[in-house]
Write a protein that holds these residues in place. Sequence first.
Motif, PDB file in Angstrom:
ATOM      1  N   GLU A 430      24.780  74.492  19.373  1.00  0.00           N
ATOM      2  CA  GLU A 430      26.333  74.688  19.314  1.00  0.00           C
ATOM      3  C   GLU A 430      26.909  75.438  20.493  1.00  0.00           C
ATOM      4  O   GLU A 430      28.019  75.349  20.985  1.00  0.00           O
ATOM      5  N   TRP A 431      25.949  76.311  21.356  1.00  0.00           N
ATOM      6  CA  TRP A 431      26.104  76.889  22.426  1.00  0.00           C
ATOM      7  C   TRP A 431      26.507  76.098  23.492  1.00  0.00           C
ATOM      8  O   TRP A 431      27.548  76.187  24.233  1.00  0.00           O
ATOM      9  N   GLU A 432      25.478  74.931  23.672  1.00  0.00           N
ATOM     10  CA  GLU A 432      25.902  74.009  24.625  1.00  0.00           C
ATOM     11  C   GLU A 432      27.223  73.225  24.409  1.00  0.00           C
ATOM     12  O   GLU A 432      27.924  72.933  25.259  1.00  0.00           O
ATOM     13  N   GLN A 433      27.566  72.886  23.089  1.00  0.00           N
ATOM     14  CA  GLN A 433      28.763  72.376  22.955  1.00  0.00           C
ATOM     15  C   GLN A 433      29.924  73.022  23.179  1.00  0.00           C
ATOM     16  O   GLN A 433      30.824  72.672  23.728  1.00  0.00           O
ATOM     17  N   TRP A 434      29.863  74.260  22.900  1.00  0.00           N
ATOM     18  CA  TRP A 434      30.954  75.266  23.356  1.00  0.00           C
ATOM     19  C   TRP A 434      31.031  75.344  24.693  1.00  0.00           C
ATOM     20  O   TRP A 434      32.189  75.473  25.299  1.00  0.00           O
ATOM     21  N   LEU A 435      29.989  75.371  25.516  1.00  0.00           N
ATOM     22  CA  LEU A 435      30.241  75.477  27.047  1.00  0.00           C
ATOM     23  C   LEU A 435      30.626  74.286  27.512  1.00  0.00           C
ATOM     24  O   LEU A 435      31.637  74.478  28.426  1.00  0.00           O
ATOM     25  N   ARG A 436      30.239  73.112  26.993  1.00  0.00           N
ATOM     26  CA  ARG A 436      30.877  71.980  27.565  1.00  0.00           C
ATOM     27  C   ARG A 436      32.482  71.930  27.267  1.00  0.00           C
ATOM     28  O   ARG A 436      33.141  71.403  28.037  1.00  0.00           O
ATOM     29  N   THR A 437      32.570  72.199  25.782  1.00  0.00           N
ATOM     30  CA  THR A 437      34.073  72.094  25.540  1.00  0.00           C
ATOM     31  C   THR A 437      34.931  73.227  26.404  1.00  0.00           C
ATOM     32  O   THR A 437      36.048  72.919  26.756  1.00  0.00           O
ATOM     33  N   THR A 438      34.381  74.503  26.699  1.00  0.00           N
ATOM     34  CA  THR A 438      35.075  75.469  27.427  1.00  0.00           C
ATOM     35  C   THR A 438      35.277  74.994  28.704  1.00  0.00           C
ATOM     36  O   THR A 438      36.739  75.192  29.255  1.00  0.00           O
ATOM     37  N   ARG A 439      34.572  74.234  29.397  1.00  0.00           N
ATOM     38  CA  ARG A 439      34.787  73.950  30.600  1.00  0.00           C
ATOM     39  C   ARG A 439      35.776  72.910  30.872  1.00  0.00           C
ATOM     40  O   ARG A 439      36.690  72.778  31.635  1.00  0.00           O
ATOM     41  N   LYS A 440      36.069  72.113  29.789  1.00  0.00           N
ATOM     42  CA  LYS A 440      37.105  71.174  29.590  1.00  0.00           C
ATOM     43  C   LYS A 440      38.601  71.852  29.275  1.00  0.00           C
ATOM     44  O   LYS A 440      39.381  71.223  29.765  1.00  0.00           O
ATOM     45  N   ALA A 441      38.463  72.686  28.355  1.00  0.00           N
ATOM     46  CA  ALA A 441      39.484  73.259  27.742  1.00  0.00           C
ATOM     47  C   ALA A 441      40.214  74.228  28.611  1.00  0.00           C
ATOM     48  O   ALA A 441      41.339  74.568  28.414  1.00  0.00           O
ATOM     49  N   ILE A 442      39.570  75.011  29.558  1.00  0.00           N
ATOM     50  CA  ILE A 442      40.059  76.040  30.173  1.00  0.00           C
ATOM     51  C   ILE A 442      39.885  75.414  31.957  1.00  0.00           C
ATOM     52  O   ILE A 442      39.081  74.824  32.364  1.00  0.00           O
ATOM     53  N   THR A 443      41.117  75.759  32.590  1.00  0.00           N
ATOM     54  CA  THR A 443      41.185  75.250  33.948  1.00  0.00           C
ATOM     55  C   THR A 443      41.512  76.379  35.018  1.00  0.00           C
ATOM     56  O   THR A 443      42.173  77.405  34.519  1.00  0.00           O
TER      57      THR A 443
END
Length: 485
Positions: A430-443
């Motif tokens: 879940e931490w891995e998925q959170w990091l990948r999603t955060t990288r896409k969601a924040i610019t």
Amino acid sequence: MQHQSQLWQARPVKRVYIPKAGGKQRGLGIPVIADRALQALAVNALEPEWEARFEPRSYGFRPGRSCQDAIAAIFWTVAGRRTKRRWVLDADLTAAFDRVGHDHILDQLGTFPAKAAVAGWLKAGVIDKGRLAPTEQGTPQGGVASPLLFNIALHGMEQAAGAVYRWNPYREAYGAAPGTPLLVRYADDLIALCDSREQAQQVKTRLAEWLAPKGLAFNEDKTRIVSLDDGVDFLGFNIRRYGDKLLIKPSTAAIRCVRKRLAAEVKALRGANAAAVLRALNPIVRGWAAYYRSVVSTQTFHKLDGYGWTLLYRWALFRHPDKPKRWVIDRYFGQFHPTRHDRWVFGNRDSGAYLHRFAWTPIVRHDLVKGAASPDDPALATYWAQRRRKAVPPPINLTVLRLLSKQRGRCPVCGGLLLHADHQPQSPHEWEQWLRTTRKAITKQAIVHTGQDPPDDQAEQRLLHTGCYRRAHHRQQPPSTSASP
């Protein structure tokens, strides 16, 4: 949501399978979008009431609680020389989510206004490989309301185990009374800390009788009574006494799993470049280290760094079989980190990006949540605000952390939160998925200063939601004009 007069009828869930440890598969039940939205409304109504009633040592799928709270509760209970709780009932429930009784859940809800809707979701059925099957028991994993309903079903387990709590002035919370067992539960994973093997056996007998009317039972193949001197694994951690000292470390199975994952990723990326390797491995490394940074993990982190370096060195040799080893080392390894004097860091010479190391994640002890404290209690608003303020920062780079602090964690365009900290990831994956999603969601957007801005500060950066950035960028573009025929 529905432009019709009749009441909404729950739709069957779709069966989806995900891999489990040991080569098995776990069946999930995914509701339709309308049911997910209605379940979220029901959860918003149910959760504040039950958060005020839930037992203090229940940590799974609850706001403001995490796996680290469960591990911290165990540590504060059995650490030290004078503790008498040196025996553990390591219990596993057989297909708990799939077998919990519907009648028991509905009885627990009492006079809840949406009780009929909950009954409809429980009995809606499941579509598996195109075939509809009825659901006579269980709450499907994958639904929005399923975790809360399961916690409601198991409410009272600590009392059934014989746990008794008394006020602890040192921690300003209720603690387990001497001579009584302490049960720590995270969803369907639980352990009971006892004074003797006989007491652990008594707890097992009492819980088996308590679980039977609810349609649940222990998995005898995985349920055991062990001494803390031999150690026990719980939630990916190994809890063991070494003489008079209690140490909690990443479990051997968890270390083996991440080593296997790293090897598989590097092997799959043999034909890729360094940028692709960094995109794939950085979330894995940061996520795994973030999950285990609250326990004794320093030695494990260093060993994993050595293993990862070996994998990447072999990857580089495979990618350039005709080049000498010194050329390969100079191409992919160097002092990429701006503040660390380590010339063996794997990185990309073109962009300057580098692979984060496990050992760079500092060990920070987790602050155990106090007893039955609920985030919905107005009297505890100050406590929860201080807890969020003192929380361990997420595993992202220092530049982003500084910008988050400067912006008070909010997007300057919409004013909404950039990160939501009340529901932290509950596993390395879940931490891995959170990091990948955060990288896409924040610019990260550069702001150019002109006019009266100071000449030595020509530009700065700010963080925005990716969607907000796209909308703002679209508004700034001049309208396109079509050519006349």
